[in-house]
Design a protein around this motif. Sequence first.
Motif, PDB file in Angstrom:
ATOM      1  N   GLU A  68      37.627  43.044  37.493  1.00  0.00           N
ATOM      2  CA  GLU A  68      36.193  43.283  37.371  1.00  0.00           C
ATOM      3  C   GLU A  68      35.445  42.736  38.587  1.00  0.00           C
ATOM      4  O   GLU A  68      34.537  43.383  39.125  1.00  0.00           O
ATOM      5  CB  GLU A  68      35.667  42.630  36.086  1.00  0.00           C
ATOM      6  CG  GLU A  68      34.218  42.940  35.782  1.00  0.00           C
ATOM      7  CD  GLU A  68      33.738  42.290  34.496  1.00  0.00           C
ATOM      8  OE1 GLU A  68      32.604  42.593  34.074  1.00  0.00           O
ATOM      9  OE2 GLU A  68      34.481  41.460  33.915  1.00  0.00           O
ATOM     10  N   ILE A  71      30.180  37.711  34.932  1.00  0.00           N
ATOM     11  CA  ILE A  71      31.594  37.407  35.197  1.00  0.00           C
ATOM     12  C   ILE A  71      31.780  35.906  35.353  1.00  0.00           C
ATOM     13  O   ILE A  71      32.705  35.315  34.775  1.00  0.00           O
ATOM     14  CB  ILE A  71      32.083  38.147  36.455  1.00  0.00           C
ATOM     15  CG1 ILE A  71      31.954  39.656  36.279  1.00  0.00           C
ATOM     16  CG2 ILE A  71      33.542  37.767  36.766  1.00  0.00           C
ATOM     17  CD1 ILE A  71      32.299  40.461  37.517  1.00  0.00           C
ATOM     18  N   ASP A  99      36.347  44.909  41.687  1.00  0.00           N
ATOM     19  CA  ASP A  99      35.653  46.190  41.679  1.00  0.00           C
ATOM     20  C   ASP A  99      34.199  46.027  42.134  1.00  0.00           C
ATOM     21  O   ASP A  99      33.665  46.884  42.869  1.00  0.00           O
ATOM     22  CB  ASP A  99      35.690  46.816  40.285  1.00  0.00           C
ATOM     23  CG  ASP A  99      37.074  47.342  39.913  1.00  0.00           C
ATOM     24  OD1 ASP A  99      37.921  47.479  40.822  1.00  0.00           O
ATOM     25  OD2 ASP A  99      37.301  47.595  38.721  1.00  0.00           O
TER      26      ASP A  99
END
Length: 347
Positions: A34, A256, A37
């Motif tokens: 994640e 995140i 990306d």
Amino acid sequence: MTIDSYPGRTIQKNGKEYLYFGGTSYLGLQLDKEFQDLYIKNLRRYGTNYGASRKSNIQLKIFEEAETHLAEMVGSESCITLSSGYLAAQLVVQTLVKQGHPAIAVPNAHIALSTDNVIQTASSEEFHAKLTEILNLDKDIVPAILFDTIDFSKGQYPDFELLRQLHLDKIILVGDDSHGMGIVGAKGSGCYNILNQLKPAQLIVCASLGKGMGIQAGAIFGDKNTVDMLRNTAFFGGASPASPAFLNTLINAGDIYKKRRARLMGHLEYMEGIPHIKQLFTHITGHPTFEFCNPELAKFLEQNGFVFTNFNYPDDNGPIVSRIVLSAHHKKKDLHKLVDCLQTFIP
């Protein structure tokens, strides 16, 4: 030991797989899909590198946006970024020394806080003696004290006992928070607010953003006047800036960071709850590292399938640093295996 890919949970050595509990990737972001990306998306927008001076006639607004974001995160008035934590520390120290401030490094301060003009000390007694000597020479002198916020010999965070013994209203504090940013403090804000509550004459905190935040950059935090002064130096103007792609990733990765830090703190809570751990390691409560100086334990761990931080630091003449490092990329079964192994070790 040489490897050909970034170490994650596991590492290959001599054809065998080991669990890896070393390094400084506390949130395990470097291999997190994640996070990757998000970075790749920003890489396509900003390119692989931006080498122009921050004083150039063309300015990318992401720098100001990221620095405002970071200042709000740690609770400082202002912030500037550079391409590495080492460079950030050197800008601060070299500027203060050039201004005539005597600079004294506490024992075990990181080499990034060192120049030829910094007074090095090897013990608490020597540090206090040097500081007293300087303060007695001239009451108008304002010395700078250089230290790591996360001192693995347990001299600083969380209580900062050494600093609390000083007349901080007459001292500039310069803390390297590379191992604190993104990890300790409220929501991973690091040590700036904690140090600011000690009310020093001036507070400057520098840090690598690579360890806790997972990006290649360094930052300096302080009051607006101090940061503006550093921003106007030839040092800052001549240095290549941090990668814009990384800085925008930092801004966008709030969820995140929150998720990964929560996972890391869960790992740490589990480890700190094992009584046997306290007998084997030097540990800073609240930080995901466990230090030891026991060749027998080091050999035992490796024989049982673990690789960890274990090398001479900062150079070949330095002491062997042995450290178990927890990361958010570890799984619960990894921790259970480590604890089961440690509980069978008999010194």
